[in-house]
Design an enzyme around this catalytic site. Structure first.
Site, PDB file in Angstrom:
ATOM      1  N   TYR A   1      -0.479  12.970   6.603  1.00 38.32           N
ATOM      2  CA  TYR A   1      -0.003  11.959   7.552  1.00 38.32           C
ATOM      3  C   TYR A   1       1.512  12.062   7.736  1.00 38.32           C
ATOM      4  CZ  TYR A   1      -4.294   9.115   7.825  1.00 38.32           C
ATOM      5  OH  TYR A   1      -5.558   8.650   8.077  1.00 38.32           O
TER       6      TYR A   1
ATOM      7  N   GLU B   1     -13.565  -1.289   7.533  1.00 32.67           N
ATOM      8  CA  GLU B   1     -13.601  -0.023   6.777  1.00 32.67           C
ATOM      9  C   GLU B   1     -14.958   0.068   6.090  1.00 32.67           C
ATOM     10  OE1 GLU B   1     -11.175   1.907   3.012  1.00 32.67           O
ATOM     11  OE2 GLU B   1     -10.028   1.106   4.700  1.00 32.67           O
TER      12      GLU B   1
ATOM     13  N   ARG C   1     -11.480  12.924   2.503  1.00 31.50           N
ATOM     14  CA  ARG C   1     -12.380  12.041   3.251  1.00 31.50           C
ATOM     15  C   ARG C   1     -13.738  11.883   2.577  1.00 31.50           C
ATOM     16  NH1 ARG C   1      -8.878   9.272   6.428  1.00 31.50           N
ATOM     17  NH2 ARG C   1      -7.513  10.713   7.549  1.00 31.50           N
TER      18      ARG C   1
ATOM     19  N   ARG D   1       0.837   7.003  -6.729  1.00 31.73           N
ATOM     20  CA  ARG D   1      -0.349   7.862  -6.822  1.00 31.73           C
ATOM     21  C   ARG D   1      -0.005   9.301  -6.472  1.00 31.73           C
ATOM     22  NH1 ARG D   1      -5.705   6.692  -3.238  1.00 31.73           N
ATOM     23  NH2 ARG D   1      -4.123   6.729  -1.590  1.00 31.73           N
TER      24      ARG D   1
ATOM     25  N   TYR E   1       0.828  -1.208   0.000  1.00 33.51           N
ATOM     26  CA  TYR E   1       0.000   0.000   0.000  1.00 33.51           C
ATOM     27  C   TYR E   1       0.862   1.258   0.000  1.00 33.51           C
ATOM     28  CZ  TYR E   1      -3.567   3.422   1.296  1.00 33.51           C
ATOM     29  OH  TYR E   1      -4.399   4.517   1.325  1.00 33.51           O
TER      30      TYR E   1
END
Length: 342
Positions: free
Chosen positions: A211, A336, A224, A158, A151
């Site tokens: 982050y 999730e 979000r 990305r 990930y």
């Protein structure tokens, strides 16, 4: 035109519904045009064009689990095409494309190239408002050929694509990054032409793109949620990103699926509430009961009954909900949830 979900009727220019085995999918999309189909099923293959629209098959269910097909429909005639590995459809206002990356030792360069190819195609066709992204990563918390988490490897590619396109795509949209049951990465994207995309953050959470570096060399590139203000003046639609038991940037309640589920739903409630929309300069707002086309990802199969019960209590009987037993993007996250507020 109207598409009817169980217990719910509405009119929308762009709509989404879940079709299960035995459903009369054609009857439920009568009078509509299909922009794309995504099957969350028992096996996967690269996306193809089928009946005039993209069809992506994702490996998200074991052989004895229920298969779900997510169907995107529109009230406009649809044109479709292929551009390299991308398959796509457009209706003059909405755009959907899908692509697959086969298993590799290191993903970042290919992820960047595929994202940039999708952005280039969108812009060439005139769809400049990116609404929603889905990224299904095999062995999401496993290690690549360099020892980096898959990930995190994906997030590097990305982020590089968004950095390269920052002058044309100023904001990052809602997204889901979740595990899948086969190696490689499957992606699909939604964009629009004249509607306006407003990207929202959560007052309970650190924006993902901020982050700290303990989560990887590049932060996850998504908002979000994204609110679509349709060009036709119809009511806004809110696309809720994959949401988990994170406060600030920390996982909370590791090992306790019920408390993680409660925090996840509380995070979504705070995200979609009128107070948060006002914080972003927007009117209106939503409740948990407004969620539909809900996808719930649960890491451990033994936790599925508890999560189902918790979601049924919190969301009620109205929304269409699908559950999948797949890995989440952090080893300590057990659940999730994503959805759409209309």
């Amino acid at each position: 035109m109207t598409v009817t979900h169980p217990g719910l009727a509405r009119t929308a220019a762009l709509d989404c519904l879940f079709v299960r085995p035995g459903d009369d999918g054609r009857a439920r999309t009568a009078g509509r045009h299909v922009l794309g189909r995504v099957t969350y099923g028992h096996g996967g293959r690269p996306p193809q064009l089928h009946d005039g629209a993209p069809l992506a098959r994702m490996a998200m269910a074991a052989a004895d689990d229920e298969r779900i097909t997510e169907v995107w429909t529109t009230d406009r005639p649809v044109r479709h095409g292929r551009d390299g590995g991308l398959v796509y459809a457009e209706d003059g206002e909405h755009f959907l494309c899908a692509v697959r990356i086969e298993e590799q030792d290191v993903y970042r360069d290919t992820v960047r190239a595929v994202y940039e190819a999708a952005f280039t195609l969108m812009w060439r066709l005139g769809y400049t408002e990116l609404l929603r992204m889905w990224n299904l990563v095999g062995a999401i918390t496993g290690r690549n050929g360099e020892g980096m988490e898959n990930y995190q490897d994906f997030c590097v590619g990305r982020a590089q694509a968004f950095e390269s396109w920052s002058g044309r795509i100023p904001g990052m949209p809602a997204a889901t990054g979740i595990g899948s049951l086969r190696p490689g990465i499957d992606l699909y994207f939604l964009a629009c032409r004249d509607g306006r995309a407003r990207h929202l953050e959560n007052p309970r959470q650190t924006p993902a793109h901020r982050y700290p570096d303990r989560y990887g060399p590049k932060s996850p590139s998504f908002a979000r949620a994204t609110l679509l203000e349709p060009a036709d003046g119809s009511r806004p639609v809110l696309y809720v990103s994959g949401t988990a038991s994170i406060i600030g940037d920390d996982t909370v309640h590791p090992g306790d699926v019920e408390r993680q589920c409660a925090v996840t739903l509380a995070n979504i409630q705070a995200l979609v509430a009128p107070d948060n929309l006002r914080r972003h300069g927007l009117a209106g707002g939503f409740r948990l009961a407004d969620l539909d086309c809900v996808k719930v990802y649960v890491r451990d199969a033994e936790d599925l009954p508890a999560v189902r019960a918790h979601c049924a209590k919190a969301l009620g009987a109205g929304p269409d909900i699908a559950f999948f037993n797949v890995d989440v993007c952090r080893p300590d996250l057990l659940v999730e949830i994503e959805g759409i507020c209309r």
